[in-house]
Structures are given as structure tokens and as C-alpha cells.
Design a protein around this motif. Structure first.
Motif, mmCIF file in Angstrom:
data_model
loop_
_atom_site.group_PDB
_atom_site.id
_atom_site.type_symbol
_atom_site.label_atom_id
_atom_site.label_comp_id
_atom_site.label_asym_id
_atom_site.label_seq_id
_atom_site.Cartn_x
_atom_site.Cartn_y
_atom_site.Cartn_z
ATOM 1 N N PHE A 36 52.811 43.807 33.227
ATOM 2 C CA PHE A 36 51.932 44.556 32.338
ATOM 3 C C PHE A 36 50.989 43.643 31.562
ATOM 4 O O PHE A 36 49.842 43.958 31.340
ATOM 5 N N SER A 39 48.375 42.098 34.099
ATOM 6 C CA SER A 39 47.781 43.102 34.995
ATOM 7 C C SER A 39 47.829 42.624 36.451
ATOM 8 O O SER A 39 46.832 42.604 37.165
ATOM 9 N N GLU A 40 49.035 42.238 36.877
ATOM 10 C CA GLU A 40 49.246 41.788 38.245
ATOM 11 C C GLU A 40 50.437 42.533 38.844
ATOM 12 O O GLU A 40 51.351 42.914 38.133
ATOM 13 N N LYS A 174 45.948 55.180 32.501
ATOM 14 C CA LYS A 174 45.118 54.176 33.176
ATOM 15 C C LYS A 174 45.463 54.110 34.658
ATOM 16 O O LYS A 174 46.605 53.938 35.039
ATOM 17 N N TYR A 176 44.677 51.864 37.904
ATOM 18 C CA TYR A 176 44.177 50.530 38.230
ATOM 19 C C TYR A 176 43.528 50.505 39.599
ATOM 20 O O TYR A 176 43.852 51.293 40.475
ATOM 21 N N GLN A 191 45.629 41.286 41.714
ATOM 22 C CA GLN A 191 45.133 41.482 40.357
ATOM 23 C C GLN A 191 44.796 42.950 40.202
ATOM 24 O O GLN A 191 44.175 43.550 41.079
ATOM 25 N N LYS A 193 42.806 45.776 38.016
ATOM 26 C CA LYS A 193 41.707 45.855 37.038
ATOM 27 C C LYS A 193 41.388 47.283 36.700
ATOM 28 O O LYS A 193 41.773 48.193 37.372
#
Length: 193
Positions: A36, A39-40, A174, A176, A191, A193
Motif C-alpha cells: 500500500f 503502490s506496488e 481507488k 489502479y 507499479q 498508479k
């Protein structure tokens, strides 16, 4: 601080705790490899191997001249080249061969790309690194190795290495998107985003 301020603060903390608990359950199940803070998402080599094995055996005919079958895949990861390596048993069968079937080993390396339509990490531009056929020598071996390598590269192009579920890419409100893909010695990191 007034009684009203304390009550508001408690409600805020309680609702934040509830949100944290609600968010933590999906994180534990869907995001075993989700970090978290950075963000991976990281999938281990073992997880990837299990997903790859489900897609085999793969077969393809080459113009009716011969059939190529790939089975028993073994995934390795080359962090220095940022490539996935796939070794398989290969069988080439043709009525023009004597015997009609030749076995051996094939090794392919590949870049990776993300396909947003299928939410998958896929092999991209696989390259045959080694083809070894049992019991065949000379020019016959060279021709069969070239043909087997070409068909194997075609068979493996676009094969999924890892598929995300839509909920895997959503935490709270969210959603990603996948960014950079990095091959590690023991897994693949993407990654978010």
C-alpha cells in the motif's frame, strides 16, 4: 474541548476504523503482494509458475508439415535483463520425419507487457534462446530447431503470465492502473498508479 467535539472526534475515529477494517479484508485476500505504501504489487515466481502451468500443453500446426507441442513449463526470471524465461519440453511431429515424432527441450526469454483489456501481464516478443532435439543431427536438426523455435515463439506471443481480477486493482474507491513492470529474481513487481 467540549462534549460535542469529543463525540464528533469519536464518530470520526470509529468511521475511520470501520473503513480501515473494511479495506483490510480485501487487502489480505486479494492483495497478498500489494504494498500500500509504495503502490506496488508483487507476484512470486511460485504464483506465476502455478498460473503458467494451467495453460499448458500448447499445440500448433505449421502449414500441415509438422505439429509442435509445448508442455511441462518451468518459469525462471532474469532480473538483469528484465525478462521472463520459460523452459518447456517440446515435441515436433511430422509424417515426413523418421521416426514421426522428435522430442527435446526449448528455452524462451520474453519481455512483458500489460494488456488492459484482459487485465493480464503477457509475454511480449518471446525469443527462442535454445532448442535441443533428441536423436536428430546435422542439417535435419538445424532445420527442425529453426522451425520449432519459430512456432514456439508464435505460440508463446501474448500468452498470459498473470491475470488480475478487477477487484485486485481496486482498493476502497481507488482503481489502479498498471505502470512499470519489473522482473525480480524471485517475482515480478508492477507499479500501480
Amino acid at each position: 474541548m467540549t462534549h460535542r467535539d469529543l463525540a464528533a472526534r469519536r464518530r470520526l475515529l470509529a468511521s475511520g476504523g470501520a473503513l480501515l477494517l473494511l479495506g483490510a479484508a480485501p487487502l489480505r485476500s486479494a492483495w497478498a503482494g500489494f504494498n500500500f505504501f509504495t503502490s506496488e504489487y508483487t507476484a512470486s515466481r511460485e504464483e506465476l509458475q502455478a498460473q503458467v502451468a494451467k495453460k499448458f500443453p500448447l499445440r500448433q500446426s505449421a502449414g500441415g508439415l509438422f505439429d509442435v507441442t509445448l508442455r511441462d513449463p518451468r518459469l525462471d526470471l532474469d532480473a538483469s535483463a528484465n525478462r521472463a524465461m520459460l523452459s518447456t519440453a517440446v515435441t515436433i511431429a511430422s509424417p515426413f520425419l523418421n521416426p514421426a515424432q522428435v522430442g527435446g527441450q526449448l528455452a524462451v526469454s520474453s519481455l512483458l507487457r500489460y494488456d488492459p483489456e484482459t487485465l493480464s501481464l503477457r509475454l511480449d516478443q518471446p525469443r527462442a534462446e535454445r532448442v535441443v532435439l533428441d536423436g536428430v543431427g546435422g542439417q535435419d536438426a538445424v532445420r527442425l530447431q529453426r522451425a520449432g523455435a519459430a512456432v514456439a515463439q508464435e505460440l508463446l506471443q501474448g500468452q498470459a503470465l498473470h491475470t488480475f481480477r478487477k477487484e485486485d486493482l481496486t482498493v476502497g474507491r481507488k482503481t489502479y492502473e498498471i505502470g512499470d513492470i519489473t522482473v525480480l529474481a524471485d517475482g515480478i513487481k508492477v507499479q500501480l498508479k
